[in-house]
Design a protein around this motif. Structure first.
Motif, PDB file in Angstrom:
ATOM      1  N   THR A 282       0.856  -1.189   0.000  1.00 40.30           N
ATOM      2  CA  THR A 282       0.000   0.000   0.000  1.00 40.30           C
ATOM      3  C   THR A 282       0.888   1.234   0.000  1.00 40.30           C
ATOM      4  O   THR A 282       2.032   1.209   0.484  1.00 40.30           O
ATOM      5  CB  THR A 282      -0.938   0.030   1.216  1.00 40.30           C
ATOM      6  OG1 THR A 282      -0.151  -0.021   2.425  1.00 40.30           O
ATOM      7  CG2 THR A 282      -1.891  -1.160   1.188  1.00 40.30           C
ATOM      8  N   VAL A 283       0.345   2.342  -0.522  1.00 44.75           N
ATOM      9  CA  VAL A 283       1.119   3.576  -0.680  1.00 44.75           C
ATOM     10  C   VAL A 283       0.309   4.759  -0.186  1.00 44.75           C
ATOM     11  O   VAL A 283      -0.895   4.869  -0.466  1.00 44.75           O
ATOM     12  CB  VAL A 283       1.497   3.805  -2.158  1.00 44.75           C
ATOM     13  CG1 VAL A 283       2.151   5.178  -2.352  1.00 44.75           C
ATOM     14  CG2 VAL A 283       2.428   2.704  -2.652  1.00 44.75           C
ATOM     15  N   PHE A 284       0.974   5.651   0.521  1.00 45.19           N
ATOM     16  CA  PHE A 284       0.402   6.960   0.845  1.00 45.19           C
ATOM     17  C   PHE A 284       1.352   8.028   0.333  1.00 45.19           C
ATOM     18  O   PHE A 284       2.515   8.080   0.731  1.00 45.19           O
ATOM     19  CB  PHE A 284       0.202   7.138   2.345  1.00 45.19           C
ATOM     20  CG  PHE A 284      -0.237   8.529   2.732  1.00 45.19           C
ATOM     21  CD1 PHE A 284      -1.390   9.080   2.200  1.00 45.19           C
ATOM     22  CD2 PHE A 284       0.509   9.291   3.621  1.00 45.19           C
ATOM     23  CE1 PHE A 284      -1.801  10.361   2.552  1.00 45.19           C
ATOM     24  CE2 PHE A 284       0.110  10.562   3.985  1.00 45.19           C
ATOM     25  CZ  PHE A 284      -1.056  11.109   3.446  1.00 45.19           C
ATOM     26  N   LYS A 285       0.865   8.878  -0.561  1.00 45.43           N
ATOM     27  CA  LYS A 285       1.652   9.986  -1.094  1.00 45.43           C
ATOM     28  C   LYS A 285       1.075  11.301  -0.594  1.00 45.43           C
ATOM     29  O   LYS A 285      -0.105  11.580  -0.783  1.00 45.43           O
ATOM     30  CB  LYS A 285       1.630   9.956  -2.639  1.00 45.43           C
ATOM     31  CG  LYS A 285       2.283  11.172  -3.278  1.00 45.43           C
ATOM     32  CD  LYS A 285       3.732  11.281  -2.881  1.00 45.43           C
ATOM     33  CE  LYS A 285       4.238  12.714  -3.042  1.00 45.43           C
ATOM     34  NZ  LYS A 285       5.532  12.896  -2.345  1.00 45.43           N
ATOM     35  N   SER A 286       1.903  12.098   0.039  1.00 41.74           N
ATOM     36  CA  SER A 286       1.457  13.368   0.600  1.00 41.74           C
ATOM     37  C   SER A 286       2.376  14.503   0.173  1.00 41.74           C
ATOM     38  O   SER A 286       3.597  14.350   0.178  1.00 41.74           O
ATOM     39  CB  SER A 286       1.435  13.285   2.137  1.00 41.74           C
ATOM     40  OG  SER A 286       1.137  14.541   2.709  1.00 41.74           O
ATOM     41  N   VAL A 287       1.778  15.618  -0.200  1.00 40.07           N
ATOM     42  CA  VAL A 287       2.545  16.857  -0.369  1.00 40.07           C
ATOM     43  C   VAL A 287       2.108  17.896   0.668  1.00 40.07           C
ATOM     44  O   VAL A 287       2.695  18.969   0.766  1.00 40.07           O
ATOM     45  CB  VAL A 287       2.410  17.437  -1.788  1.00 40.07           C
ATOM     46  CG1 VAL A 287       2.915  16.462  -2.817  1.00 40.07           C
ATOM     47  CG2 VAL A 287       0.980  17.841  -2.097  1.00 40.07           C
ATOM     48  N   GLY A 288       1.066  17.585   1.425  1.00 36.23           N
ATOM     49  CA  GLY A 288       0.603  18.470   2.477  1.00 36.23           C
ATOM     50  C   GLY A 288      -0.503  19.403   2.026  1.00 36.23           C
ATOM     51  O   GLY A 288      -0.491  19.909   0.905  1.00 36.23           O
ATOM     52  N   VAL A 289      -1.471  19.608   2.910  1.00 36.64           N
ATOM     53  CA  VAL A 289      -2.558  20.555   2.663  1.00 36.64           C
ATOM     54  C   VAL A 289      -2.724  21.430   3.897  1.00 36.64           C
ATOM     55  O   VAL A 289      -2.318  21.071   5.004  1.00 36.64           O
ATOM     56  CB  VAL A 289      -3.876  19.826   2.328  1.00 36.64           C
ATOM     57  CG1 VAL A 289      -3.749  19.036   1.029  1.00 36.64           C
ATOM     58  CG2 VAL A 289      -4.320  18.917   3.466  1.00 36.64           C
ATOM     59  N   ALA A 290      -3.344  22.588   3.686  1.00 37.40           N
ATOM     60  CA  ALA A 290      -3.412  23.580   4.760  1.00 37.40           C
ATOM     61  C   ALA A 290      -4.256  23.128   5.938  1.00 37.40           C
ATOM     62  O   ALA A 290      -4.063  23.611   7.060  1.00 37.40           O
ATOM     63  CB  ALA A 290      -3.941  24.904   4.198  1.00 37.40           C
ATOM     64  N   ALA A 291      -5.182  22.205   5.720  1.00 39.93           N
ATOM     65  CA  ALA A 291      -5.979  21.710   6.841  1.00 39.93           C
ATOM     66  C   ALA A 291      -5.101  21.043   7.898  1.00 39.93           C
ATOM     67  O   ALA A 291      -5.436  21.054   9.090  1.00 39.93           O
ATOM     68  CB  ALA A 291      -7.037  20.735   6.342  1.00 39.93           C
ATOM     69  N   GLN A 292      -3.980  20.458   7.481  1.00 35.49           N
ATOM     70  CA  GLN A 292      -3.045  19.875   8.450  1.00 35.49           C
ATOM     71  C   GLN A 292      -2.420  20.966   9.311  1.00 35.49           C
ATOM     72  O   GLN A 292      -2.274  20.800  10.532  1.00 35.49           O
ATOM     73  CB  GLN A 292      -1.927  19.124   7.727  1.00 35.49           C
ATOM     74  CG  GLN A 292      -2.362  17.903   6.969  1.00 35.49           C
ATOM     75  CD  GLN A 292      -1.279  17.430   6.030  1.00 35.49           C
ATOM     76  OE1 GLN A 292      -1.446  17.441   4.814  1.00 35.49           O
ATOM     77  NE2 GLN A 292      -0.151  17.012   6.572  1.00 35.49           N
ATOM     78  N   ASP A 293      -2.015  22.070   8.688  1.00 38.69           N
ATOM     79  CA  ASP A 293      -1.475  23.192   9.454  1.00 38.69           C
ATOM     80  C   ASP A 293      -2.515  23.721  10.431  1.00 38.69           C
ATOM     81  O   ASP A 293      -2.204  24.055  11.579  1.00 38.69           O
ATOM     82  CB  ASP A 293      -1.020  24.307   8.512  1.00 38.69           C
ATOM     83  CG  ASP A 293       0.079  23.873   7.579  1.00 38.69           C
ATOM     84  OD1 ASP A 293       1.117  23.385   8.063  1.00 38.69           O
ATOM     85  OD2 ASP A 293      -0.083  24.017   6.355  1.00 38.69           O
ATOM     86  N   TRP A 294      -3.751  23.807   9.953  1.00 40.65           N
ATOM     87  CA  TRP A 294      -4.854  24.266  10.798  1.00 40.65           C
ATOM     88  C   TRP A 294      -4.989  23.367  12.024  1.00 40.65           C
ATOM     89  O   TRP A 294      -5.181  23.856  13.149  1.00 40.65           O
ATOM     90  CB  TRP A 294      -6.151  24.285   9.988  1.00 40.65           C
ATOM     91  CG  TRP A 294      -7.335  24.824  10.726  1.00 40.65           C
ATOM     92  CD1 TRP A 294      -7.787  26.108  10.724  1.00 40.65           C
ATOM     93  CD2 TRP A 294      -8.212  24.089  11.600  1.00 40.65           C
ATOM     94  NE1 TRP A 294      -8.890  26.222  11.540  1.00 40.65           N
ATOM     95  CE2 TRP A 294      -9.169  25.000  12.080  1.00 40.65           C
ATOM     96  CE3 TRP A 294      -8.274  22.765  12.004  1.00 40.65           C
ATOM     97  CZ2 TRP A 294     -10.190  24.621  12.950  1.00 40.65           C
ATOM     98  CZ3 TRP A 294      -9.282  22.373  12.883  1.00 40.65           C
ATOM     99  CH2 TRP A 294     -10.228  23.299  13.346  1.00 40.65           C
ATOM    100  N   ALA A 295      -4.894  22.060  11.820  1.00 37.02           N
ATOM    101  CA  ALA A 295      -5.067  21.116  12.924  1.00 37.02           C
ATOM    102  C   ALA A 295      -4.024  21.321  14.013  1.00 37.02           C
ATOM    103  O   ALA A 295      -4.345  21.329  15.212  1.00 37.02           O
ATOM    104  CB  ALA A 295      -4.998  19.683  12.390  1.00 37.02           C
ATOM    105  N   VAL A 296      -2.768  21.491  13.617  1.00 37.13           N
ATOM    106  CA  VAL A 296      -1.709  21.699  14.604  1.00 37.13           C
ATOM    107  C   VAL A 296      -1.819  23.082  15.218  1.00 37.13           C
ATOM    108  O   VAL A 296      -1.610  23.261  16.429  1.00 37.13           O
ATOM    109  CB  VAL A 296      -0.331  21.475  13.953  1.00 37.13           C
ATOM    110  CG1 VAL A 296       0.788  21.845  14.918  1.00 37.13           C
ATOM    111  CG2 VAL A 296      -0.184  20.014  13.527  1.00 37.13           C
TER     112      VAL A 296
END
Length: 307
Positions: A282-296
Motif C-alpha cells: 500500500t502507498v500513501f503519497k502526501s505533499v501536504g494541505v493547509a488543513a493539516q497546518d490548521w489542525a496543529v
C-alpha cells in the motif's frame, strides 16, 4: 481567553506531542472530506530549487483560519523556513512554522500508517535524515509497536545526529544504518520516504510483499521517490488530497504512463470514513494541505488559552 502569543520552534515542540498531532490531523481530514474547510490551492512562486509557498485554510464550523508562508531552498538545512498565523474569534497567534510543518507532515503519515499498515507491524525503514525524518519515525511509533528501525541517507554524516535523537526518545527500538535504500526496506513492515530525490529510491523488487509505504518528500513533477511500478501494483494508493498530490512526480508519472488511473487514487478523508481493504503493498503519497497546518495550529491555540 483569546489565543495569543508567538511560538518559537522549541515552544511548538513543548506544547504539542506527536500522538496529539496525529489525532488532530485525523480529525481535520474527516472535516475536510465533510466539506467543512475552504482551502484554496497553494500559491507557489520561484523555481524548482528555491520557492515561496503560501497555504491557507478556513474552518467554517469554528470560524478559525490559518495562513502559512514557507520559503523552500532544497540545498539549505533546514530546507523549509516558514511562519504561520492563526486567527479565530478570540484573537491571533503566530508560530515558527518549520516545526509545525514537520509535526503535521509526520502526523499525516501516522494517520495513513494507522489506516493501512499491518496491525502487527514492528519493522520500519526510514529513507532520508533531514528535517522531516525524526517526525516520520515519531508518528509511526505513535500508531504501531515498532521494534526495529533501518535508516538510510545519501549523506552518511547526517545520520549520526538523527540516530542520537531517536535513541534518546526510543531506547527500546533497535536501530541500524543500512548500506543502501534497498537494504533498508528489505524487511520493513512500513517505509517512510523523506527525501527530495528526482529519481526512485529503490526498485519494486526490493520491497516485501506486505508493506506500507509513505512518501512525503517530493512535491513537484520533477521529483520521484517511488518506482511507478509500485503505484501501478499497490492494493491501495492514497493521497492527502488529489488536487494537491496529483502534480507530485510519483502520481503524475504513474498516471502519464498508464500504470495508474485517476479512479485508482483514494483521498485520505474519504478513506477514513470508508477504510479500504489493505493487502499486499500500500502507498500513501502526501505533499501536504493547509488543513493539516490548521489542525496543529488549533492545538497551539488551545495550549495558549491554558497558559
Amino acid at each position: 481567553m483569546p489565543a495569543a502569543g508567538n511560538y518559537s520552534a522549541a515552544e511548538v515542540r513543548a506544547a504539542i506531542g506527536m500522538p496529539a498531532a496525529v489525532d488532530a490531523v485525523r480529525e481535520a481530514f474527516a472535516d475536510l472530506a465533510a466539506g467543512h474547510f475552504s482551502q484554496p490551492p497553494r500559491l507557489v512562486f520561484g523555481t524548482d530549487d528555491q520557492a515561496v509557498l503560501v497555504m491557507t485554510a478556513h474552518h467554517a464550523p469554528s470560524g478559525a483560519a490559518v495562513v502559512k508562508t514557507a520559503g523552500v531552498v532544497l540545498d539549505r538545512d533546514p530546507a523549509i523556513v516558514a511562519t504561520l498565523v492563526w486567527t479565530d474569534d478570540g484573537g491571533q497567534l503566530t508560530a515558527e512554522a518549520g516545526a509545525v510543518t514537520a509535526l503535521r507532515t509526520g502526523a499525516v503519515a501516522g494517520v495513513a500508517t494507522d489506516l493501512l499498515a499491518a496491525p502487527g507491524a514492528t519493522g520500519l525503514a526510514l529513507l532520508g535524515a533531514g528535517a522531516q525524518a525524526a517526525d516520520q519515525v515519531r508518528a509511526v511509533l505513535a500508531v504501531r509497536d515498532i521494534r526495529d528501525l533501518s535508516v538510510w541517507n545519501r549523506s552518511p554524516r547526517r545520520v549520526g545526529p538523527l540516530l542520537d535523537t531517536l535513541a534518546t526518545e526510543f531506547p527500546h527500538v533497535r536501530v541500524r544504518v543500512a548500506e543502501n535504500a534497498a537494504d533498508a526496506v528489505a524487511a520493513a513492515d512500513a517505509v517512510c520516504c523523506a527525501t527530495s530525490s528526482p529519481d526512485p529510491l529503490f526498485e519494486l523488487s526490493a520491497l516485501p510483499e506486505r508493506v506500507h509505504v509513505n512518501a512525503i518528500g517530493s512535491f513537484r513533477p520533477s521529483m520521484r521517490e517511488l518506482p511507478a511500478e509500485l503505484l501501478g501494483t499497490a492494493s491501495v494508493v492514497l493521497v492527502d488530497q488529489f488536487a494537491a498530490a496529483g502534480e507530485a512526480g510519483e502520481i503524475r508519472h504513474a498516471l502519464d504512463t498508464g500504470l495508474l488511473r485517476r479512479g485508482d487514487v483514494l483521498e485520505l478523508g474519504d478513506a477514513l470514513s470508508a477504510p479500504p481493504e489493505a493487502k499486499g503493498r500500500t502507498v500513501f503519497k502526501s505533499v501536504g494541505v493547509a488543513a493539516q497546518d490548521w489542525a496543529v495550529a488549533r492545538l497551539l491555540a488551545q495550549h495558549s488559552r491554558r497558559r
